[in-house]
Design a protein around this motif. Structure first.
Motif, PDB file in Angstrom:
ATOM      1  N   ASN A 100       0.846  -1.188   0.000  1.00  0.00           N
ATOM      2  CA  ASN A 100       0.000   0.000   0.000  1.00  0.00           C
ATOM      3  C   ASN A 100       0.882   1.239   0.000  1.00  0.00           C
ATOM      4  O   ASN A 100       1.714   1.416   0.896  1.00  0.00           O
ATOM      5  CB  ASN A 100      -0.921   0.008   1.222  1.00  0.00           C
ATOM      6  N   GLU A 201      -3.389   3.258  -5.475  1.00  0.00           N
ATOM      7  CA  GLU A 201      -3.163   3.219  -4.029  1.00  0.00           C
ATOM      8  C   GLU A 201      -2.320   2.014  -3.659  1.00  0.00           C
ATOM      9  O   GLU A 201      -1.477   2.089  -2.759  1.00  0.00           O
ATOM     10  CB  GLU A 201      -4.514   3.165  -3.292  1.00  0.00           C
ATOM     11  N   ARG A 202      -2.540   0.898  -4.347  1.00  0.00           N
ATOM     12  CA  ARG A 202      -1.760  -0.310  -4.086  1.00  0.00           C
ATOM     13  C   ARG A 202      -0.741  -0.498  -5.205  1.00  0.00           C
ATOM     14  O   ARG A 202      -1.099  -0.603  -6.381  1.00  0.00           O
ATOM     15  CB  ARG A 202      -2.657  -1.532  -3.976  1.00  0.00           C
TER      16      ARG A 202
END
Length: 399
Positions: A100, A201-202
């Protein structure tokens, strides 16, 4: 005699090296492939030494008289150690590395990258053409800081078209060309692996394609050439081939590993490296760390037995502490560390993972003690930048 040599080449070692490479190919993650390749590569040098191929350097000029009688046994333990390591991380073979992303503003990332450039100049003055000293223009932990800042920029990676990413890539290239290939090579490769996660986001490593293979090839050539350019020498096709098959650095660190078997035979188990690991972890002067001032470091212990240029395969320490079985013990522990870091997604563990990957060459070929200080500094720096980030968010809310 020629026929006997050919039979020896194909019967002793070659099948295990081929199996080792095939095992490497079963892993989807390029991070894990890189770790396995770094582990496997010195085994080629060991094999060449065992079949009496001239390698030059300390492994030939010193090693032939000190440990040639132990070399085949040491090679055998290294092979078993490699497959032990593979077995421990085998469950990861179908996984890709992901994490993350830590949300930092591009302004903050640009600030971190500028600090990184300044710190890198202080850490590697010769690579930038400043002075004749290879490290530390001014006394200080600049190498540790540069590794930690590189990791923080990768953990907060968002896009290539940003001041931070451009500066970090250019810096890695400059350091490679300037001769500092060990850490900067992995930093450079990471950008290709994370290319497909811009803005997400990841962050997940990108599948290897033709572009990555070409980039990796260029980087290898730059990395090999950097060793010669740093010393003012020229690189030709023959030298390039010899260094890819068995580089001088790999010869030096393999020399230290082979020496550990000779030392064990003459003096038995030595527990001083355990104190060195503890001292390195908690920064205890004269016990932890490396260099000729630290009598507890495995490289220095072995240097007193047979001169070496520094470093040494990380499981050389295991031979001193546990005996020959130490190769397998260290392989197991190393595999457990890799598996833990690969599976855990906490921000601090993610940062630790990135630092761990950046330092793969350094850890495996010089010793585990090199990773502790960058991790400690990286955690402190990450918390500091998170405080700045929170203040930025507070100011935005007020406005």
């Amino acid at each position: 005699r020629v026929l006997r040599r050919i039979v020896m080449i194909f019967s002793y070692g070659i099948p295990f090296l081929i199996l080792g490479f095939l095992a490497l190919l079963q892993f989807k993650s390029i991070f894990l492939k890189l770790i396995l390749l770094i582990f496997l590569y010195p085994l080629i040098t060991m094999y060449l030494f065992c079949i009496e191929v001239p390698l030059g350097g300390s492994i030939d000029y010193i090693g032939r008289t000190v440990y040639e009688s132990f070399s085949k046994e040491a090679f055998s333990y290294a092979i078993i150690g490699y497959f032990t390591f593979v077995a421990v991380i085998w469950s990861l073979r179908k996984k890709y590395f992901s994490f993350n992303r830590i949300e930092f503003s591009e302004t903050l990332r640009a600030f971190i990258s500028i600090v990184l450039v300044i710190v890198s100049i202080l850490a590697y003055p010769k690579a930038f053409g400043i002075g004749s000293e290879r490290w530390n223009l001014i006394a200080g932990p600049w190498l540790v800081i540069s590794i930690a800042l590189n990791a923080i920029l990768i953990v907060s990676f968002q896009k290539f078209k940003s001041v931070a990413s451009v500066l970090q890539i250019l810096l890695a290239v400059l350091l490679l060309v300037g001769g500092e290939r060990v850490n900067s090579l992995v930093v450079f490769l990471m950008f290709f692996m994370l290319y497909g996660s811009q803005g997400l986001e990841r962050v997940k490593e990108k599948k290897v394609g033709v572009a990555f293979v070409l980039a990796a090839t260029i980087i290898v050539i730059l990395g090999v050439g950097a060793h010669y350019w740093r010393n003012g020498d020229e690189l030709n096709a023959i030298l390039l081939y010899k260094n890819i098959i068995s580089s001088a650095t790999v010869g030096d660190v393999t020399h230290v590993y082979f020496t550990s078997f000779s030392y064990l035979n003459d003096y038995g188990i030595d527990l001083r490296p355990v104190l060195n690991e503890i001292g390195s972890m908690f920064y205890i002067p004269k016990i932890g760390g490396t260099g000729n001032q630290v009598a507890y470091n495995f490289t220095e212990i072995l240097r007193n037995h047979a001169h070496n240029a520094g470093g040494g395969l990380f499981y050389s320490e295991g031979v001193l502490v546990f005996g020959k079985i130490g190769v397998l013990i260290y392989a197991c522990v190393y595999g457990a560390i890799v598996r833990f870091l690969f599976n855990n997604k906490h921000s601090i563990v993610t940062l630790t993972s990135i630092i761990f990957f950046i330092l793969q060459f350094r850890i495996q070929w010089y010793g585990i003690m090199y990773v502790y200080m960058p991790i400690w500094f990286g955690i402190v720096a990450l918390k500091f930048f998170e405080i700045i980030k929170n203040r930025e968010n507070t100011i935005e809310l007020i406005e």
